[in-house]
Design a protein around this motif. Structure first.
Motif, PDB file in Angstrom:
ATOM      1  N   ARG A  78       0.898  -1.204  -0.105  1.00  0.00           N
ATOM      2  CA  ARG A  78       0.042   0.182   0.110  1.00  0.00           C
ATOM      3  C   ARG A  78       1.103   1.177  -0.031  1.00  0.00           C
ATOM      4  O   ARG A  78       1.589   1.415   0.848  1.00  0.00           O
ATOM      5  N   VAL A  79       0.794   2.091  -0.928  1.00  0.00           N
ATOM      6  CA  VAL A  79       1.582   3.409  -1.109  1.00  0.00           C
ATOM      7  C   VAL A  79       0.355   4.368  -1.280  1.00  0.00           C
ATOM      8  O   VAL A  79      -0.748   3.973  -1.809  1.00  0.00           O
ATOM      9  N   THR A  80       0.969   5.684  -1.324  1.00  0.00           N
ATOM     10  CA  THR A  80      -0.153   7.021  -1.779  1.00  0.00           C
ATOM     11  C   THR A  80       0.324   7.243  -3.195  1.00  0.00           C
ATOM     12  O   THR A  80       1.393   7.355  -3.325  1.00  0.00           O
ATOM     13  N   VAL A  81      -1.010   7.499  -3.900  1.00  0.00           N
ATOM     14  CA  VAL A  81      -0.597   7.801  -5.077  1.00  0.00           C
ATOM     15  C   VAL A  81      -1.091   9.255  -5.271  1.00  0.00           C
ATOM     16  O   VAL A  81      -2.187   9.570  -4.874  1.00  0.00           O
ATOM     17  N   GLY A  82      -0.181  10.122  -5.694  1.00  0.00           N
ATOM     18  CA  GLY A  82      -0.547  11.692  -5.997  1.00  0.00           C
ATOM     19  C   GLY A  82      -1.284  11.732  -7.116  1.00  0.00           C
ATOM     20  O   GLY A  82      -1.042  11.120  -8.330  1.00  0.00           O
ATOM     21  N   VAL A  83      -2.152  12.649  -7.106  1.00  0.00           N
ATOM     22  CA  VAL A  83      -2.806  13.041  -8.597  1.00  0.00           C
ATOM     23  C   VAL A  83      -3.162  14.519  -8.716  1.00  0.00           C
ATOM     24  O   VAL A  83      -3.626  15.148  -7.698  1.00  0.00           O
ATOM     25  N   LEU A  84      -2.612  15.029  -9.709  1.00  0.00           N
ATOM     26  CA  LEU A  84      -2.902  16.595  -9.859  1.00  0.00           C
ATOM     27  C   LEU A  84      -4.261  16.636 -10.646  1.00  0.00           C
ATOM     28  O   LEU A  84      -4.315  15.998 -11.812  1.00  0.00           O
ATOM     29  N   LEU A  85      -5.278  17.572 -10.438  1.00  0.00           N
ATOM     30  CA  LEU A  85      -6.577  17.687 -11.018  1.00  0.00           C
ATOM     31  C   LEU A  85      -6.752  19.078 -11.498  1.00  0.00           C
ATOM     32  O   LEU A  85      -6.209  20.030 -10.561  1.00  0.00           O
ATOM     33  N   GLY A  86      -7.206  19.381 -12.756  1.00  0.00           N
ATOM     34  CA  GLY A  86      -7.407  20.830 -13.276  1.00  0.00           C
ATOM     35  C   GLY A  86      -8.941  20.850 -13.501  1.00  0.00           C
ATOM     36  O   GLY A  86      -9.662  19.718 -12.900  1.00  0.00           O
ATOM     37  N   ALA A 114     -10.884  20.645 -15.920  1.00  0.00           N
ATOM     38  CA  ALA A 114     -11.247  19.586 -16.653  1.00  0.00           C
ATOM     39  C   ALA A 114     -11.266  18.279 -16.003  1.00  0.00           C
ATOM     40  O   ALA A 114     -12.117  17.295 -16.644  1.00  0.00           O
ATOM     41  N   THR A 115     -10.553  17.884 -15.074  1.00  0.00           N
ATOM     42  CA  THR A 115     -10.270  16.567 -14.457  1.00  0.00           C
ATOM     43  C   THR A 115     -10.761  16.389 -13.131  1.00  0.00           C
ATOM     44  O   THR A 115     -10.769  15.318 -12.411  1.00  0.00           O
ATOM     45  N   ARG A 116     -11.145  17.568 -12.363  1.00  0.00           N
ATOM     46  CA  ARG A 116     -11.469  17.208 -11.027  1.00  0.00           C
ATOM     47  C   ARG A 116     -12.798  16.565 -10.660  1.00  0.00           C
ATOM     48  O   ARG A 116     -12.957  16.009  -9.657  1.00  0.00           O
ATOM     49  N   LEU A 117     -13.514  16.190 -11.867  1.00  0.00           N
ATOM     50  CA  LEU A 117     -14.909  15.592 -11.570  1.00  0.00           C
ATOM     51  C   LEU A 117     -14.382  14.111 -11.369  1.00  0.00           C
ATOM     52  O   LEU A 117     -15.317  13.297 -11.093  1.00  0.00           O
ATOM     53  N   LEU A 118     -13.007  13.643 -11.803  1.00  0.00           N
ATOM     54  CA  LEU A 118     -12.650  12.341 -11.940  1.00  0.00           C
ATOM     55  C   LEU A 118     -12.273  11.876 -10.556  1.00  0.00           C
ATOM     56  O   LEU A 118     -11.888  10.561 -10.223  1.00  0.00           O
ATOM     57  N   GLN A 119     -12.388  12.879  -9.457  1.00  0.00           N
ATOM     58  CA  GLN A 119     -11.730  12.456  -8.235  1.00  0.00           C
ATOM     59  C   GLN A 119     -12.473  11.425  -7.519  1.00  0.00           C
ATOM     60  O   GLN A 119     -11.761  10.558  -7.095  1.00  0.00           O
ATOM     61  N   PRO A 120     -13.862  11.244  -7.634  1.00  0.00           N
ATOM     62  CA  PRO A 120     -14.531  10.098  -6.985  1.00  0.00           C
ATOM     63  C   PRO A 120     -14.121   8.872  -7.754  1.00  0.00           C
ATOM     64  O   PRO A 120     -13.850   7.689  -7.093  1.00  0.00           O
ATOM     65  N   LEU A 121     -14.081   8.862  -9.033  1.00  0.00           N
ATOM     66  CA  LEU A 121     -13.770   7.597  -9.677  1.00  0.00           C
ATOM     67  C   LEU A 121     -12.135   7.320  -9.456  1.00  0.00           C
ATOM     68  O   LEU A 121     -11.819   5.886  -9.213  1.00  0.00           O
ATOM     69  N   ALA A 141     -11.134   3.749  -7.486  1.00  0.00           N
ATOM     70  CA  ALA A 141      -9.968   2.905  -8.111  1.00  0.00           C
ATOM     71  C   ALA A 141      -8.994   2.436  -7.343  1.00  0.00           C
ATOM     72  O   ALA A 141      -8.393   1.427  -7.142  1.00  0.00           O
ATOM     73  N   ALA A 142      -8.450   3.600  -6.405  1.00  0.00           N
ATOM     74  CA  ALA A 142      -7.205   3.488  -5.396  1.00  0.00           C
ATOM     75  C   ALA A 142      -7.860   2.295  -4.468  1.00  0.00           C
ATOM     76  O   ALA A 142      -7.016   1.321  -4.269  1.00  0.00           O
ATOM     77  N   ALA A 143      -8.945   2.466  -3.780  1.00  0.00           N
ATOM     78  CA  ALA A 143      -9.294   1.749  -2.662  1.00  0.00           C
ATOM     79  C   ALA A 143      -9.647   0.098  -3.137  1.00  0.00           C
ATOM     80  O   ALA A 143      -9.322  -0.770  -2.698  1.00  0.00           O
ATOM     81  N   GLY A 144      -9.901  -0.011  -4.676  1.00  0.00           N
ATOM     82  CA  GLY A 144     -10.088  -1.381  -5.174  1.00  0.00           C
ATOM     83  C   GLY A 144      -8.907  -1.981  -5.324  1.00  0.00           C
ATOM     84  O   GLY A 144      -8.868  -3.019  -5.486  1.00  0.00           O
ATOM     85  N   SER A 145      -7.610  -1.245  -5.221  1.00  0.00           N
ATOM     86  CA  SER A 145      -6.345  -1.854  -5.261  1.00  0.00           C
ATOM     87  C   SER A 145      -5.573  -1.616  -3.955  1.00  0.00           C
ATOM     88  O   SER A 145      -4.387  -1.891  -4.112  1.00  0.00           O
ATOM     89  N   ASP A 146      -6.436  -1.349  -2.926  1.00  0.00           N
ATOM     90  CA  ASP A 146      -5.811  -1.100  -1.803  1.00  0.00           C
ATOM     91  C   ASP A 146      -4.709  -0.085  -1.759  1.00  0.00           C
ATOM     92  O   ASP A 146      -3.402  -0.367  -1.004  1.00  0.00           O
ATOM     93  N   ALA A 198      -3.603   4.265  -0.907  1.00  0.00           N
ATOM     94  CA  ALA A 198      -4.178   5.325  -0.647  1.00  0.00           C
ATOM     95  C   ALA A 198      -4.150   6.577  -1.943  1.00  0.00           C
ATOM     96  O   ALA A 198      -3.458   6.049  -2.783  1.00  0.00           O
ATOM     97  N   VAL A 199      -4.945   7.626  -1.753  1.00  0.00           N
ATOM     98  CA  VAL A 199      -4.693   8.512  -2.782  1.00  0.00           C
ATOM     99  C   VAL A 199      -4.832   9.991  -1.840  1.00  0.00           C
ATOM    100  O   VAL A 199      -5.444  10.147  -1.110  1.00  0.00           O
ATOM    101  N   SER A 200      -3.944  10.792  -2.724  1.00  0.00           N
ATOM    102  CA  SER A 200      -3.960  12.062  -2.546  1.00  0.00           C
ATOM    103  C   SER A 200      -4.132  13.240  -3.792  1.00  0.00           C
ATOM    104  O   SER A 200      -3.263  13.186  -4.464  1.00  0.00           O
ATOM    105  N   CYS A 201      -5.234  13.815  -3.840  1.00  0.00           N
ATOM    106  CA  CYS A 201      -5.553  14.785  -4.716  1.00  0.00           C
ATOM    107  C   CYS A 201      -5.407  16.126  -4.470  1.00  0.00           C
ATOM    108  O   CYS A 201      -5.646  16.718  -3.413  1.00  0.00           O
ATOM    109  N   VAL A 202      -4.838  16.866  -5.603  1.00  0.00           N
ATOM    110  CA  VAL A 202      -4.570  18.261  -5.173  1.00  0.00           C
ATOM    111  C   VAL A 202      -5.107  19.139  -6.615  1.00  0.00           C
ATOM    112  O   VAL A 202      -4.760  18.528  -7.795  1.00  0.00           O
TER     113      VAL A 202
END
Length: 308
Positions: free
Chosen positions: A151-159, A161-168, A172-177, A179-183
């Motif tokens: 288990r590692v933390t996955v960082g994601v930059l959202l603009g 146009a892509t901020r609505l993808l955060q729940p998806l 997806a991160a939870a499904g692969s065990d 963690a995720v951090s979105c900015v």
């Protein structure tokens, strides 16, 4: 007493009920009318590019009888019901502007571009669907889990146009065990500077957002993450060649195979939502992996979902 030549009231009532029952079953028992119109698949081609020849060849193998033209109005003029397969963003935009008289299927268009073009035509009432160009966040998270093995933390930059993808992305991160951090990177902000909020992440997941990963910023992001010993998972095979750790991606044949399934469903009268490619595979930059001390085994290299 002589028997009446006419059926009794109870018999007549029973016959009427039987006839009504048969009438109700008629739509289910009826065979298709001879000569009934069947929707024709029509391919709206985009401008010729180096990549388009390979796409055209793959589509011709899968849909050999489908007419192909850049002029969407000429295709619409063929008459009869049609399903329109638009190849690339320019073809999709042209088909939407022409308001083609049938279901419109997008191909080789990213999820971000698809949603932007759909939002630009809010009055379109005919069905719009498609197979996105990039692999799903779930596929990318599977690759990350296979590479890092814990288990590692996955960082994601959202603009914007892509901020609505955060729940998806979070699902997806939870499904692969993982963690995720979105900015969120607001308009005018530097995506490279936004990476400072993701220093706790072991790996960065890149999204097909041209505001964040354009030619200028993508190189700077790669250099910054490399200095921090953060891997980057891209959204195309080309990004792996440019220096990302890896990517889940769909080949032309993967997408065409999925399009074949989708068109078959549409011709059968089913409703199909736009979706990520069902078939995908991975590319891994072994040199970058070694520099990050990421051990790549056969299970990671063979990850994917392949067409039969």
């Amino acid at each position: 007493m002589a028997r009446s030549p006419f059926p009794s009231r109870s018999v007549r009532t029973g016959r009427r009920e039987a006839l009504r029952a048969l009438a109700a079953l008629a739509p289910l028992l009826a065979f298709p009318r001879a000569g009934a119109a069947v929707a024709e698949l029509r391919i709206v081609a985009g401008p010729a590019t180096d990549a388009s020849s390979g796409i055209a060849a793959a589509l011709a193998r899968r849909f050999p009888s489908a007419p192909v033209a850049e002029d969407v109005r000429a295709l619409a003029a063929r008459g009869g019901p049609g399903i329109y397969l638009a190849v690339g963003p320019a073809a999709l935009q042209a088909a939407m502007e022409a308001d083609v008289p049938g279901t419109l299927v997008s191909a080789f268009v990213s999820s971000v571009a698809f949603q932007r073009l759909r939002a630009s035509a809010p009055t379109r009432t005919r069905p719009l669907t498609g197979v996105y160009a990039e692999a799903s966040p779930a596929a990318q998270m599977q690759l990350i889990r296979r590479l890092y093995r814990h288990r590692v933390t996955v960082g994601v930059l959202l603009g914007p146009a892509t901020r609505l993808l955060q729940p998806l992305i979070e699902r997806a991160a939870a499904g692969s065990d993982l963690a995720v951090s979105c900015v969120e990177v607001k308009p005018g902000e530097s995506p490279v500077r936004a990476l400072a909020a993701l220093t706790s992440a072991s790996v960065l997941l890149a999204l097909p957002d041209p505001e964040l990963y354009n030619a200028l910023d993508a190189r700077a992001i790669l250099e910054s993450t490399y200095r921090r010993r953060q891997g980057v998972i891209g959204f195309s095979k080309a990004m792996v060649g440019a220096g990302t750790l890896g990517a889940a991606y769909a080949t032309v044949d993967d997408i065409v195979a999925h399009l074949g399934d989708m068109v078959d469903a549409l011709l059968a009268g089913q409703s199909v939502e736009a979706q990520y490619p069902l078939y995908w595979r991975v590319a891994i930059n072994e040199t970058v992996a070694r520099s990050l001390d990421v051990i790549v085994d056969a299970s990671a290299r063979g990850l994917g979902n392949f067409p039969a």
